[in-house]
Design a protein around this motif. Structure first.
Motif, PDB file in Angstrom:
ATOM      1  N   THR A 177     115.806 -11.253 -17.571  1.00 24.51           N
ATOM      2  CA  THR A 177     115.948  -9.900 -17.471  1.00 24.51           C
ATOM      3  C   THR A 177     116.887  -9.774 -18.706  1.00 24.51           C
ATOM      4  N   LEU A 178     117.020  -8.697 -19.224  1.00 26.47           N
ATOM      5  CA  LEU A 178     118.366  -8.089 -20.040  1.00 26.47           C
ATOM      6  C   LEU A 178     118.901  -7.045 -19.273  1.00 26.47           C
ATOM      7  N   PHE A 179     120.358  -7.168 -19.167  1.00 27.48           N
ATOM      8  CA  PHE A 179     121.254  -6.140 -18.651  1.00 27.48           C
ATOM      9  C   PHE A 179     121.788  -5.515 -19.679  1.00 27.48           C
ATOM     10  N   ASP A 180     121.888  -4.244 -19.753  1.00 27.50           N
ATOM     11  CA  ASP A 180     122.353  -3.574 -20.638  1.00 27.50           C
ATOM     12  C   ASP A 180     123.953  -3.006 -20.312  1.00 27.50           C
ATOM     13  N   SER A 181     125.010  -3.171 -21.175  1.00 27.03           N
ATOM     14  CA  SER A 181     126.256  -2.471 -20.734  1.00 27.03           C
ATOM     15  C   SER A 181     126.688  -2.113 -22.028  1.00 27.03           C
ATOM     16  N   TYR A 182     127.600  -0.908 -22.011  1.00 29.47           N
ATOM     17  CA  TYR A 182     128.619  -0.580 -23.138  1.00 29.47           C
ATOM     18  C   TYR A 182     129.178  -1.326 -23.535  1.00 29.47           C
ATOM     19  N   HIS A 183     129.513  -1.616 -24.771  1.00 30.97           N
ATOM     20  CA  HIS A 183     130.643  -2.763 -25.466  1.00 30.97           C
ATOM     21  C   HIS A 183     131.973  -2.571 -24.708  1.00 30.97           C
ATOM     22  N   CYS A 184     132.757  -3.600 -24.506  1.00 28.22           N
ATOM     23  CA  CYS A 184     133.883  -3.674 -23.897  1.00 28.22           C
ATOM     24  C   CYS A 184     134.983  -3.557 -24.815  1.00 28.22           C
ATOM     25  N   SER A 185     134.543  -2.495 -25.942  1.00 32.16           N
ATOM     26  CA  SER A 185     135.398  -2.362 -26.946  1.00 32.16           C
ATOM     27  C   SER A 185     136.777  -1.577 -26.570  1.00 32.16           C
ATOM     28  N   ARG A 186     137.693  -1.769 -27.467  1.00 37.63           N
ATOM     29  CA  ARG A 186     139.083  -0.907 -27.327  1.00 37.63           C
ATOM     30  C   ARG A 186     138.484   0.503 -27.140  1.00 37.63           C
ATOM     31  N   TYR A 187     137.920   1.058 -28.286  1.00 40.28           N
ATOM     32  CA  TYR A 187     137.407   2.165 -28.115  1.00 40.28           C
ATOM     33  C   TYR A 187     136.764   2.585 -26.887  1.00 40.28           C
ATOM     34  N   ASN A 188     135.855   2.086 -26.417  1.00 40.90           N
ATOM     35  CA  ASN A 188     135.117   2.608 -25.367  1.00 40.90           C
ATOM     36  C   ASN A 188     136.043   2.299 -24.038  1.00 40.90           C
ATOM     37  N   THR A 189     136.844   1.493 -23.892  1.00 43.22           N
ATOM     38  CA  THR A 189     137.653   1.476 -22.621  1.00 43.22           C
ATOM     39  C   THR A 189     138.889   2.442 -22.716  1.00 43.22           C
ATOM     40  N   ASN A 190     139.218   2.716 -23.941  1.00 52.28           N
ATOM     41  CA  ASN A 190     140.472   3.624 -24.202  1.00 52.28           C
ATOM     42  C   ASN A 190     140.039   4.933 -24.034  1.00 52.28           C
ATOM     43  N   THR A 191     138.601   5.231 -24.083  1.00 54.85           N
ATOM     44  CA  THR A 191     138.208   6.792 -23.882  1.00 54.85           C
ATOM     45  C   THR A 191     137.457   6.809 -22.634  1.00 54.85           C
ATOM     46  N   GLY A 192     137.472   5.791 -21.844  1.00 56.53           N
ATOM     47  CA  GLY A 192     136.697   5.891 -20.386  1.00 56.53           C
ATOM     48  C   GLY A 192     135.160   6.014 -20.747  1.00 56.53           C
ATOM     49  N   VAL A 193     134.912   5.734 -21.552  1.00 53.90           N
ATOM     50  CA  VAL A 193     133.399   5.495 -21.785  1.00 53.90           C
ATOM     51  C   VAL A 193     132.802   4.205 -21.026  1.00 53.90           C
ATOM     52  N   LEU A 194     133.869   3.155 -21.102  1.00 50.90           N
ATOM     53  CA  LEU A 194     133.415   2.036 -19.962  1.00 50.90           C
ATOM     54  C   LEU A 194     134.755   1.903 -19.260  1.00 50.90           C
ATOM     55  N   THR A 195     134.554   1.991 -18.043  1.00 46.49           N
ATOM     56  CA  THR A 195     135.614   1.429 -17.053  1.00 46.49           C
ATOM     57  C   THR A 195     135.404  -0.099 -16.537  1.00 46.49           C
ATOM     58  N   GLU A 196     136.507  -0.458 -16.076  1.00 45.95           N
ATOM     59  CA  GLU A 196     136.586  -2.006 -15.582  1.00 45.95           C
ATOM     60  C   GLU A 196     135.637  -2.007 -14.583  1.00 45.95           C
ATOM     61  N   ALA A 197     135.167  -0.914 -13.712  1.00 52.92           N
ATOM     62  CA  ALA A 197     134.283  -1.004 -12.646  1.00 52.92           C
ATOM     63  C   ALA A 197     132.926  -0.802 -13.011  1.00 52.92           C
ATOM     64  N   MET A 198     132.525  -0.172 -14.148  1.00 53.89           N
ATOM     65  CA  MET A 198     131.584  -0.099 -14.664  1.00 53.89           C
ATOM     66  C   MET A 198     130.997  -1.321 -15.179  1.00 53.89           C
ATOM     67  N   PHE A 199     131.886  -2.015 -15.808  1.00 55.07           N
ATOM     68  CA  PHE A 199     131.579  -3.099 -16.362  1.00 55.07           C
ATOM     69  C   PHE A 199     131.387  -4.407 -15.398  1.00 55.07           C
ATOM     70  N   GLU A 200     132.316  -4.376 -14.408  1.00 57.24           N
ATOM     71  CA  GLU A 200     131.993  -5.194 -13.080  1.00 57.24           C
ATOM     72  C   GLU A 200     130.655  -5.074 -12.338  1.00 57.24           C
ATOM     73  N   ALA A 201     130.226  -4.021 -12.445  1.00 56.66           N
ATOM     74  CA  ALA A 201     129.063  -3.540 -11.637  1.00 56.66           C
ATOM     75  C   ALA A 201     127.820  -4.246 -12.384  1.00 56.66           C
ATOM     76  N   VAL A 202     127.891  -4.226 -13.821  1.00 55.23           N
ATOM     77  CA  VAL A 202     126.712  -5.031 -14.472  1.00 55.23           C
ATOM     78  C   VAL A 202     126.769  -6.694 -14.180  1.00 55.23           C
ATOM     79  N   PHE A 203     127.783  -7.094 -14.029  1.00 52.48           N
ATOM     80  CA  PHE A 203     128.024  -8.361 -13.888  1.00 52.48           C
ATOM     81  C   PHE A 203     127.806  -8.776 -12.521  1.00 52.48           C
ATOM     82  N   ALA A 204     127.998  -7.842 -11.677  1.00 52.98           N
ATOM     83  CA  ALA A 204     127.749  -8.255  -9.935  1.00 52.98           C
ATOM     84  C   ALA A 204     126.177  -8.064 -10.145  1.00 52.98           C
ATOM     85  N   SER A 205     125.404  -7.294 -10.679  1.00 54.03           N
ATOM     86  CA  SER A 205     123.943  -7.153 -10.792  1.00 54.03           C
ATOM     87  C   SER A 205     123.554  -8.391 -11.259  1.00 54.03           C
TER      88      SER A 205
END
Ligand code: URA
Length: 212
Positions: A177-205
């Protein structure tokens, strides 16, 4: 010994990337400055697909996401969800061990401005396909960003229109199964496109999917 799953050190398939590599070898002769091989064991149940090595990160150290800003959140999350053990020290000799995960990139060579061209992504895809084929126990793939998502979908011969990229989405590939996440790049994390909680939710799944 070089693995056939990884491009050779002097891969010549993408002229623009070869030129960039040669410039970097001239400017920083003690860096890796070559295609970055996948990292992690052959028995991995999870494959993480990033975009491409960062100039001063993976292209310098020779290990995916190592020394790149994006590696801080990625490796911290892998340790938290039991996919890795040890301490991530942003260097290839930090002793960090990947347990049941492998990390690779859609494009193995550093591209100028972190932007591979569509032709470079297509040219490097056979290496992704070989990497996937070799992982006999593969249950899940995490695509970091749309470019990685598209490369994975095409590697499985599936249609992009039937499998649109969306953060948090999952796609049945008729095996893993393929799980999609926004890239954990500096740009995405600094702009709030990707939060730590959002990233962790993907890995929890992903953890739940692999353990069930
Ligand atoms: N470093 C990598 O190896 N891959 C990415 O996608 C970003 C940084």
């Amino acid at each position: 010994m070089a693995s056939p799953l990884d491009p050779p050190r002097n891969c010549k398939l993408c002229p623009r990337l070869v030129d960039f590599r040669l410039d970097s070898r001239r400017d920083n002769p003690d860096w890796h400055n070559a295609p970055v091989p996948s990292f992690g064991p052959a028995h991995a149940k999870l494959l993480i697909v990033g975009l491409a090595p960062g100039l001063k990160g993976a292209n310098r150290t020779g290990r995916p996401f190592t020394g790149d800003y994006a590696g801080d959140l990625l490796y911290q999350t892998l340790i938290k969800f039991g996919f890795a053990k040890g301490v991530y020290g942003a260097r290839p000799d930090d002793g960090l061990t990947l347990l049941d995960v492998q990390i690779t990139n859609a494009v193995r060579c550093v591209p100028p401005e972190n932007k591979p061209t569509p032709a470079e992504i297509r040219t490097c895809r056979p290496y992704l396909e070989k990497t996937i084929d070799h992982l006999k126990g593969l249950r899940a793939i995490v695509a970091l960003g749309r470019i990685a998502h598209d490369a994975v979908i095409k590697s499985f011969g599936k249609s992009l229109s039937a499998h649109l990229f969306a953060h948090g989405a999952s796609h049945d590939l008729g095996g893993p199964t393929l799980f999609d996440s926004y890239h954990c790049s500096r740009y995405n994390t600094n702009t709030g496109v990707l939060t730590e909680a959002m990233f962790e939710a993907v890995f929890a799944s992903v953890r739940k999917h692999i353990d069930r």
